[in-house]
Design a protein around this motif. Structure first.
Motif, mmCIF file in Angstrom:
data_model
loop_
_atom_site.group_PDB
_atom_site.id
_atom_site.type_symbol
_atom_site.label_atom_id
_atom_site.label_comp_id
_atom_site.label_asym_id
_atom_site.label_seq_id
_atom_site.Cartn_x
_atom_site.Cartn_y
_atom_site.Cartn_z
ATOM 1 N N ILE A 142 41.681 -15.654 7.978
ATOM 2 C CA ILE A 142 41.281 -14.802 9.101
ATOM 3 C C ILE A 142 41.408 -15.554 10.422
ATOM 4 C CG2 ILE A 142 39.287 -13.682 10.189
ATOM 5 C CD1 ILE A 142 38.411 -12.904 7.324
ATOM 6 N N LEU A 143 40.923 -16.793 10.440
ATOM 7 C CA LEU A 143 40.919 -17.568 11.677
ATOM 8 C C LEU A 143 42.242 -18.278 11.936
ATOM 9 C CD1 LEU A 143 37.343 -19.109 11.455
ATOM 10 C CD2 LEU A 143 38.057 -17.049 12.655
ATOM 11 N N GLY A 144 43.095 -18.335 10.926
ATOM 12 C CA GLY A 144 44.384 -18.994 11.085
ATOM 13 C C GLY A 144 44.281 -20.507 11.200
ATOM 14 N N VAL A 145 43.340 -21.091 10.442
ATOM 15 C CA VAL A 145 43.149 -22.544 10.448
ATOM 16 C C VAL A 145 43.196 -23.050 9.008
ATOM 17 C CG1 VAL A 145 41.768 -22.535 12.565
ATOM 18 C CG2 VAL A 145 40.626 -22.354 10.365
ATOM 19 N N PRO A 146 43.414 -24.356 8.804
ATOM 20 C CA PRO A 146 43.409 -24.905 7.443
ATOM 21 C C PRO A 146 42.026 -24.817 6.798
ATOM 22 C CG PRO A 146 44.438 -26.433 8.983
ATOM 23 C CD PRO A 146 43.820 -25.349 9.796
ATOM 24 N N LEU A 147 42.001 -24.847 5.469
ATOM 25 C CA LEU A 147 40.762 -24.757 4.715
ATOM 26 C C LEU A 147 39.803 -25.889 5.074
ATOM 27 C CD1 LEU A 147 39.217 -23.309 2.440
ATOM 28 C CD2 LEU A 147 40.358 -24.832 0.837
ATOM 29 N N GLY A 148 40.315 -27.095 5.242
ATOM 30 C CA GLY A 148 39.467 -28.233 5.610
ATOM 31 C C GLY A 148 38.798 -28.042 6.958
ATOM 32 N N THR A 149 39.491 -27.387 7.880
ATOM 33 C CA THR A 149 38.920 -27.113 9.195
ATOM 34 C C THR A 149 37.745 -26.154 9.069
ATOM 35 O OG1 THR A 149 41.074 -27.453 10.214
ATOM 36 C CG2 THR A 149 39.437 -26.264 11.513
ATOM 37 N N VAL A 150 37.869 -25.141 8.203
ATOM 38 C CA VAL A 150 36.764 -24.206 7.977
ATOM 39 C C VAL A 150 35.559 -24.959 7.433
ATOM 40 C CG1 VAL A 150 35.974 -22.269 6.547
ATOM 41 C CG2 VAL A 150 38.208 -22.175 7.645
ATOM 42 N N MET A 151 35.792 -25.841 6.456
ATOM 43 C CA MET A 151 34.683 -26.572 5.855
ATOM 44 C C MET A 151 34.011 -27.498 6.864
ATOM 45 S SD MET A 151 36.420 -27.023 2.038
ATOM 46 C CE MET A 151 36.252 -28.731 2.049
ATOM 47 N N SER A 152 34.797 -28.182 7.686
ATOM 48 C CA SER A 152 34.186 -29.089 8.659
ATOM 49 C C SER A 152 33.471 -28.317 9.761
ATOM 50 C CB SER A 152 35.228 -30.038 9.248
ATOM 51 O OG SER A 152 36.174 -29.329 10.019
ATOM 52 N N ARG A 153 34.055 -27.191 10.221
ATOM 53 C CA ARG A 153 33.388 -26.391 11.250
ATOM 54 C C ARG A 153 32.087 -25.799 10.722
ATOM 55 N NH1 ARG A 153 38.279 -22.946 14.133
ATOM 56 N NH2 ARG A 153 39.279 -24.739 15.129
#
Length: 169
Positions: free
Chosen positions: A132-143
């Motif tokens: 949805i956000l157009g970012v990598p999975l790791g970025t979602v986890m860190s955010r």
């Protein structure tokens, strides 16, 4: 098309209300999202998840509105402000706690707030949120981790969320 879109509408409304905190603007946002989805239905991937696609459209429309509002600034005549905003906050404990959480959420950066709302409120998986956000999975986890930490810190201190910057000489 209707059978795929209709079950997602309540979740889109919740997410829009959480993002903009204004029921009228949230309804406009959902309507714009649905209009865009219907008019661009042919551009959708046939094997893609309709729910993620709709949330991505809604999120992108909200980001575009935020950017537009930042450029314009906020101005309102006192006569047009809802009297509820000028009144005293409720004395009930639940109302105060909810207001504290909403205030702390409002002070988070947009990218942290979006991830927290999608994962915790809407119950989307990390992978769906990343699409949805157009970012990598790791970025979602860190955010999500950083956003939760900032939210917990703000709630514990009952102070505004601040960015800690280092001074480099």
């Amino acid at each position: 098309m209707g059978q795929l879109i209709e079950p997602v509408i309540p979740g889109l409304r919740r997410y829009a209300n959480a993002l903009v905190r204004d029921p009228a603007e949230a309804d406009d946002l959902v309507q714009d999202c649905l209009e865009r989805a219907v008019t661009r239905w042919g551009q959708r991937r046939g094997d893609g998840d309709t729910r993620s696609w709709l949330y991505a459209i809604l999120h992108n429309l909200a980001v575009n509105r935020w950017r537009s509002l930042r450029r314009r600034g906020v101005m309102a005549a006192i006569e047009t402000v809802d009297p509820a905003f000028l009144s005293v906050a409720p004395a009930q404990e639940h109302g105060l706690a909810r207001a504290d959480v909403l205030r702390a959420l409002d002070q988070l950066p947009d990218e942290y707030r979006a991830v927290i709302l999608l994962v915790t409120v809407e119950g989307l998986s990390y992978a769906e949120t990343a699409r949805i956000l157009g970012v990598p999975l790791g970025t979602v986890m860190s955010r999500l981790s950083r956003g939760r930490a900032r939210l917990a810190s703000a709630m514990a201190e009952d102070t505004p969320v601040r960015c800690h910057l280092r001074r480099i000489k």
